[in-house]
Structure formats: structure tokens, C-alpha cells
Scaffold this active site. Structure first.
Site, PDB file in Angstrom:
ATOM      1  N   SER A  30      29.403  12.588   0.239  1.00  0.00           N
ATOM      2  CA  SER A  30      29.905  12.835   1.626  1.00  0.00           C
ATOM      3  C   SER A  30      29.838  11.463   2.435  1.00  0.00           C
ATOM      4  O   SER A  30      29.350  10.485   1.924  1.00  0.00           O
ATOM      5  CB  SER A  30      28.845  13.867   2.260  1.00  0.00           C
ATOM      6  OG  SER A  30      28.640  14.926   1.782  1.00  0.00           O
ATOM      7  N   ASP A  87      28.144   8.848  -4.552  1.00  0.00           N
ATOM      8  CA  ASP A  87      27.946   9.394  -2.860  1.00  0.00           C
ATOM      9  C   ASP A  87      27.386   7.901  -2.351  1.00  0.00           C
ATOM     10  O   ASP A  87      27.145   6.674  -3.031  1.00  0.00           O
ATOM     11  CB  ASP A  87      26.750  10.213  -2.883  1.00  0.00           C
ATOM     12  CG  ASP A  87      26.721  10.955  -1.442  1.00  0.00           C
ATOM     13  OD1 ASP A  87      27.590  10.600  -0.646  1.00  0.00           O
ATOM     14  OD2 ASP A  87      26.005  11.784  -1.471  1.00  0.00           O
ATOM     15  N   GLU A 109      23.472  17.030  -0.790  1.00  0.00           N
ATOM     16  CA  GLU A 109      23.724  15.558  -1.400  1.00  0.00           C
ATOM     17  C   GLU A 109      22.573  15.442  -2.395  1.00  0.00           C
ATOM     18  O   GLU A 109      22.518  15.318  -3.774  1.00  0.00           O
ATOM     19  CB  GLU A 109      23.664  14.583  -0.431  1.00  0.00           C
ATOM     20  CG  GLU A 109      24.756  14.704   0.120  1.00  0.00           C
ATOM     21  CD  GLU A 109      24.739  13.806   1.603  1.00  0.00           C
ATOM     22  OE1 GLU A 109      25.799  13.239   2.244  1.00  0.00           O
ATOM     23  OE2 GLU A 109      23.795  13.172   1.946  1.00  0.00           O
TER      24      GLU A 109
END
Length: 237
Positions: A30, A87, A109
Site C-alpha cells: 500500500s 511494500d 500489510e
């Protein structure tokens, strides 16, 4: 024209995508740099440069973006492993410990990072710090009915703690899991991330905090040197 920071983000996102191989199950992170990585991945799948890719997203925002780009997706419960997770991070210290959660997605995450055979972090050079939490607040996801109790416990530990409020609506930020976020800061930063992660997660009402401890395998850093963009493969201290 792209800003220098955006140029660094693009460069490091492309460097991460170079590690992807046919047939991989990927953890798709994200945030702004991860979004650039997802867009690059989608382009390569469309051009048939990569085949048989399956993505596992870490946020609803990432799920929407990946779906729009035609990246095949599965839920975390539908896969047995993740080959590679990519990430971003809000802060990275010299021991590859992280703070994540600026986008309130750190629970998913962390689940994806923990499942991955390899976890690669992509950041620009502004995210590198000598000690965590001196500049960036530590996000802690809490059950809505417990936020005040958790806040008191954090303050008893010496932290300043505040419920994260939304910017464009009345009330607090609500996570993808329907919970709230408390942002905490410690006067001298986080000296012992390993023990603090456990200590905070042991507070009743806490779902997960944004310390990512001993999960990272590689950090790729976008840098500007003499007006030239480059990517450095960071070596753990």
C-alpha cells in the site's frame, strides 16, 4: 515534470518489479510507492512480459487499483504462501526495522509480509532514519470500544497518544477492518522495537501496531546524486 521525490519513487518501484518472475504469488503493498509498483506490474502483465502472476493486496485501495489493471487477485486465506511481498514504509532504521501504518493498512500489510518468503521494502531516501519514532508517529490499530483504555495504557508507558482523526469528514479514521487508529510517540523514539512491539500488542484492545520487526529481507532506496536518480540496495547494519 516529476518532483525529485516522485522520480525516486518511480525508480525504486521499477527496481522492485525487476525481481518479479513468472508464476509468482505476490504481496502487493500500500502507499504511493507501492502503487507505482502495482501500475508497473499491471503494464508488464498486459504486455505479456510477466505471466501467471497472482496478487494478494494489503488494502482495499490496492485491491481496486490491481483489479483495474487486470492483475489476478486472491485473498490471503486462499493461498498457501507468498513468494515475494513488495511494500513501502514510513520509516526504516539501520537494522531494517520499520514503522508502517501511515495509511492505516498495517494489519493486512503485516499479515502479508509475515507470510512472504521474501519481503522487499521500497522507499525514497527521506524514509531512512537512525531511530524510529523521532519524526513519525507509531500507528496502533485498536477495537473501537477500547480506544480510550488503550490510550491510557500507552500514556502509562510514557507515550503521547492521540486518536487519529479524519481530514475530510467528522470523526476518526476507520480502518479496512472497521477499527480505529491511535498514533503514539515516545520522547526518545523507539530504542527497542522488538520488545515494544510485543508490549503494545499485549495491551487488551490492541489488534496490531505498526512496528515491523525482523521481517525485511531487502530495502531498495531511491536516491538523487548529482541530479541523477539511482537505486541503492541497502545493507543491514
Amino acid at each position: 515534470m516529476l518532483s525529485l521525490q516522485d522520480q525516486m519513487k518511480h525508480a525504486v518501484a521499477e527496481a522492485a518489479v525487476e525481481q518479479i518472475r513468472d508464476g509468482m504469488i505476490l504481496g502487493l503493498g500500500s502507499g504511493s510507492t507501492a502503487a507505482l509498483m502495482i501500475k508497473s506490474l499491471g503494464k508488464r502483465i498486459k504486455n505479456k512480459e510477466l505471466r501467471d502472476i497472482v496478487g494478494v493486496t494489503t488494502s482495499f485501495q490496492g485491491e481496486v487499483l490491481a483489479a483495474e489493471l487486470g492483475i489476478p487477485l486472491k485473498s490471503l486465506n486462499a493461498i498457501g504462501h507468498i513468494d515475494l511481498a513488495i511494500d513501502g514504509a514510513d520509516e526504516v532504521d539501520p537494522n531494517f526495522q520499520l514503522i508502517k501504518g501511515g495509511g492505516a493498512c498495517h494489519v493486512q500489510e503485516k499479515l502479508v509480509a509475515a507470510r512472504a518468503n521474501r519481503f522487499v521494502v521500497v522507499v525514497d531516501s527521506t524514509k531512512l532514519v537512525n531511530r524510529l519514532n523521532l519524526a513519525f508517529l507509531l500507528p496502533i490499530e485498536v477495537l473501537p470500544g477500547a480506544w480510550h483504555q488503550v490510550k491510557i495504557e500507552l500514556e502509562a508507558m510514557g507515550a503521547k497518544a492521540e486518536l487519529r482523526m479524519a481530514q475530510r469528514k467528522a470523526g476518526p479514521i476507520v480502518t479496512d477492518q472497521g477499527n480505529l487508529i491511535i498514533d503514539a510517540s515516545f520522547k526518545d523514539g523507539i530504542i527497542d522495537p522488538i520488545n515494544l512491539e510485543l508490549q503494545i500488542n499485549n495491551i487488551p484492545g490492541v489488534l496490531e501496531n505498526g512496528l515491523f520487526v525482523n521481517l525485511v529481507d531487502q530495502v531498495l532506496v531511491g536516491e538523487i546524486n548529482n541530479d541523477e536518480v539511482s537505486v541503492r540496495d541497502l545493507v543491514k547494519a
